[in-house]
Design an enzyme around this catalytic site. Structure first.
Site, short mmCIF file in Angstrom:
data_model
loop_
_atom_site.label_atom_id
_atom_site.label_comp_id
_atom_site.label_asym_id
_atom_site.label_seq_id
_atom_site.Cartn_x
_atom_site.Cartn_y
_atom_site.Cartn_z
N ALA A 113 0.36 -1.23 -0.49
CA ALA A 113 -0.31 -0.04 0.12
C ALA A 113 1.30 1.13 -0.01
CB ALA A 113 -1.24 0.00 1.40
N ALA A 115 1.23 4.51 -1.97
CA ALA A 115 0.72 5.77 -1.66
C ALA A 115 0.80 6.72 -0.86
CB ALA A 115 0.29 6.35 -3.06
N PRO A 116 1.76 8.22 -0.65
CA PRO A 116 2.67 8.30 -1.94
C PRO A 116 3.54 7.83 -2.27
CG PRO A 116 2.15 10.33 0.06
CD PRO A 116 1.56 8.93 -0.02
N GLY A 118 6.61 7.58 0.91
CA GLY A 118 6.88 7.90 1.37
C GLY A 118 8.72 6.23 2.31
N LYS A 119 8.26 5.13 2.34
CA LYS A 119 7.98 3.89 2.99
C LYS A 119 8.53 3.16 1.59
CE LYS A 119 5.40 3.49 7.09
NZ LYS A 119 5.10 5.09 6.53
N GLU A 137 -0.10 0.15 -5.29
CA GLU A 137 -1.30 1.28 -4.98
C GLU A 137 -2.50 1.20 -5.92
OE1 GLU A 137 -1.68 3.44 -2.61
OE2 GLU A 137 -3.69 3.75 -3.06
N ARG A 142 -3.81 7.54 -6.74
CA ARG A 142 -2.52 8.10 -5.59
C ARG A 142 -1.21 7.35 -6.98
NH1 ARG A 142 -3.32 9.45 -0.56
NH2 ARG A 142 -2.07 7.60 0.39
N ASP A 182 1.68 -0.93 5.11
CA ASP A 182 2.04 0.11 5.46
C ASP A 182 0.07 0.71 5.02
OD1 ASP A 182 1.93 2.73 6.88
OD2 ASP A 182 2.46 3.82 5.37
N CYS A 235 -1.14 4.52 11.41
CA CYS A 235 -0.53 5.53 11.52
C CYS A 235 -1.89 6.01 12.36
CB CYS A 235 -0.23 6.61 10.60
SG CYS A 235 -1.37 6.97 9.68
N1 SAM Z 1 3.13 3.78 2.81
C1 SAM Z 1 2.97 5.07 2.21
C2 SAM Z 1 3.72 6.18 2.50
O1 SAM Z 1 4.11 5.81 3.00
O2 SAM Z 1 4.19 6.92 1.68
C3 SAM Z 1 1.54 5.58 2.72
C4 SAM Z 1 0.09 3.99 2.70
S1 SAM Z 1 -1.91 5.28 2.94
C5 SAM Z 1 -1.42 4.47 5.07
C6 SAM Z 1 -2.40 3.05 2.70
C7 SAM Z 1 -2.73 3.13 1.70
O3 SAM Z 1 -3.89 2.84 1.47
C8 SAM Z 1 -3.30 4.23 1.09
O4 SAM Z 1 -2.82 5.24 -0.41
C9 SAM Z 1 -4.49 4.20 0.05
O5 SAM Z 1 -4.80 4.06 -1.35
C10 SAM Z 1 -4.44 2.57 0.17
N2 SAM Z 1 -5.73 1.38 0.29
C11 SAM Z 1 -6.32 2.09 0.28
N3 SAM Z 1 -7.58 0.54 0.85
C12 SAM Z 1 -7.01 -0.39 -0.02
C13 SAM Z 1 -7.00 -1.77 0.12
N4 SAM Z 1 -7.93 -2.14 0.44
N5 SAM Z 1 -6.27 -2.68 -0.78
C14 SAM Z 1 -4.89 -1.77 -0.96
N6 SAM Z 1 -4.16 -0.54 -0.39
C15 SAM Z 1 -5.26 0.00 -0.44
#
Ligand code: SAM
Length: 450
Positions: A113, A115-116, A118-119, A137, A142, A182, A235
């Site tokens: 997961a 986007a955007p 960071g990890k 993503e 995203r 994440d 988070c």
């Molecule tokens: N790891 C990212 C970073 O460090 O920049 C931040 C990730 S954010 C906490 C969680 C991500 O999970 C979002 O971009 C969101 O769009 C995505 N997401 C939402 N529903 C999801 C799903 N069912 N399966 C996988 N990813 C999903």
């Protein structure tokens, strides 16, 4: 202090007991700002790294050796160094999970997961161009931002996909030796930064998030190789999406063991807060897990890609004579030629990508036009000083850099430059220009111009 929902305050009082007062008081403090230096560009550039520290008044983040706090008025996101990918702006607590996962050069890593980014960008810094990072993503908009960030930071060995974790797990069973999840969560650690997260919060939303996390975790479990590591982070603060989610996962997956849990709290650490759990999958392989990898046979694009690669080599031998590509194969996607990193037991990654929405199948090298090529923006951003022959170089505060980022043509400063050349800001690539008739034509991508 933002207006917090009463059930949330009750939840935190129940969880933290006497500590709840200082936790809730932390909402009166301003949010923290952080950035991470990009060691793909700054390794061995101690002077430049020191300069950045002075310029943006950086202070080290204790749990991340490349992470720094910056004061709000430093505005590093507005600087040309940001466009050159020298750093990634990231909330400091969020830097903790990749540190715990500890990727090494050569690892085969999935950021599920992503986007955007960071990890993903932090993982790529540790891989140092060796091994593979699949950054996925689910949301298309995203995913595009993720792909741009992978490009900006000059990452060569990443495939960016836009897929549901279920679709990925069918394609990549027991494939990765490290997985970062994440997870999408109720975002209780975002309340100081983003009031919308408060409006979205409810106990029902927390339960929905926990159920979604369980499903994504089950897919991650399928994709992890025996002996591999899975890092789960959120988070958010509640137990339901954190410890309880991990406990339930361990019940469903007896081959996994919990190695460590870390919690960063906004009232105890300088950051917005994070939960991280590190899990390991046992080495032995039960028969049911021995499914063969889903992949198609070698693609017909291979021959065309080889031809396109010849054109690229002609271009690179003149403009980027020092460029060496890591283990990989050429991959042609319409007119776009990529260098697809890594092969799985001699099988190219291209055979895993059929039918998968892929935004970036590795390093974008060139666009092929009949019998000539146009270099890709990603190629400039991924280039190192030892790669290029000639550049046009400007300092960060020069009017030329501002004009270049606006998309304007420049007066050719150096008559010796012919055709394509990389433009650098203080020695770091920003993009391409093409010299013709005493001018540098601007090839900074239109979508990135200021
Ligand atoms: N790891 C990212 C970073 O460090 O920049 C931040 C990730 S954010 C906490 C969680 C991500 O999970 C979002 O971009 C969101 O769009 C995505 N997401 C939402 N529903 C999801 C799903 N069912 N399966 C996988 N990813 C999903």
């Amino acid at each position: 202090m933002p207006q917090l929902p009463k059930p949330y305050i009750d939840q935190m009082k129940h969880m933290l007991g006497p500590d709840a007062a200082s936790f809730l008081a932390s909402y009166n403090n301003p949010r923290t700002h952080g950035l991470r230096l990009n060691m793909l560009k700054l390794a061995g550039q101690d002077y430049a790294a020191k300069q950045l520290q002075t310029q943006f008044k950086l202070e080290p983040v204790p749990w991340c050796p490349t992470g720094y706090y910056y004061p709000e008025d430093a505005r590093p996101g507005k600087h040309a160094y940001h466009q050159a990918g020298l750093y990634y702006i990231q909330e400091p607590s969020a830097m903790s999970s990749v540190e715990l996962l500890s990727p090494q050069p050569g690892d085969i890593v999935l950021d599920l997961a992503a986007a955007p980014g960071g990890k993903s960008t932090q993982i790529a810094g540790y891989l140092q161009g060796q091994g593979l990072l699949v950054a996925n993503e689910i949301h298309p908009v995203r995913a595009k931002v993720l792909s741009e960030n992978i490009e900006r930071l000059g990452i060569r060995n990443s495939i960016v996909t836009c897929a549901d974790p279920r679709q990925l797990s069918k394609r990549f069973p027991s494939f990765f030796n490290k997985i970062m999840l994440d997870a999408p969560c109720s975002g209780e650690g975002m309340f100081r930064k983003d009031p919308e997260a408060i409006a979205e919060w409810s106990p029902e939303h927390v339960t929905m998030c926990a159920s979604r996390q369980a499903h994504i975790l089950d897919d991650a479990a399928i994709m992890l190789r025996p002996g591999g590591l899975l890092c789960y982070s959120t988070c958010t603060f509640n137990r339901e999406e954190n410890e309880a989610t991990i406990e339930a996962f361990l019940d469903r997956h007896p081959r996994f063991t919990l190695l460590r849990i870390e919690r960063l709290w906004p009232h105890r650490h300088r950051g917005e807060g994070h939960f991280v759990a590190l899990l390991a999958k046992s080495e032995e392989i039960p028969p049911s897990d021995k499914s063969s990898l889903t992949r198609s046979k070698g693609t017909t694009a291979d021959r065309a890609a080889t031809e396109a690669m010849k054109l690229f080599h002609t271009f690179a031998s003149e403009k980027l004579p020092g460029l060496e590509l890591e283990d990989g194969v050429p991959f042609l996607f319409g007119e776009q030629l990529f260098w697809l990193p890594y092969s799985e037991n001699g099988t190219s990654m291209s055979s895993f990508l059929g039918g998968l929405k892929t935004l970036r199948p590795g390093l974008h090298l060139v666009t092929v036009k009949r019998n000539r090529v146009e270099p890709a923006h990603a190629l400039a951003l991924a280039a190192k000083p030892s790669d290029w022959q000639s550049v046009c170089s400007y300092s960060a505060d020069s009017p030329e850099i501002a004009a270049y980022l606006r998309g304007e043509a420049l007066q050719a400063a150096d008559g010796s430059i012919q055709g394509w050349a990389i433009l650098t800001v203080d020695g770091f690539p920003l993009g391409w220009v093409k010299a013709s008739d005493g001018q540098f034509k601007n090839h900074y991508p239109k979508g990135l111009r200021r």
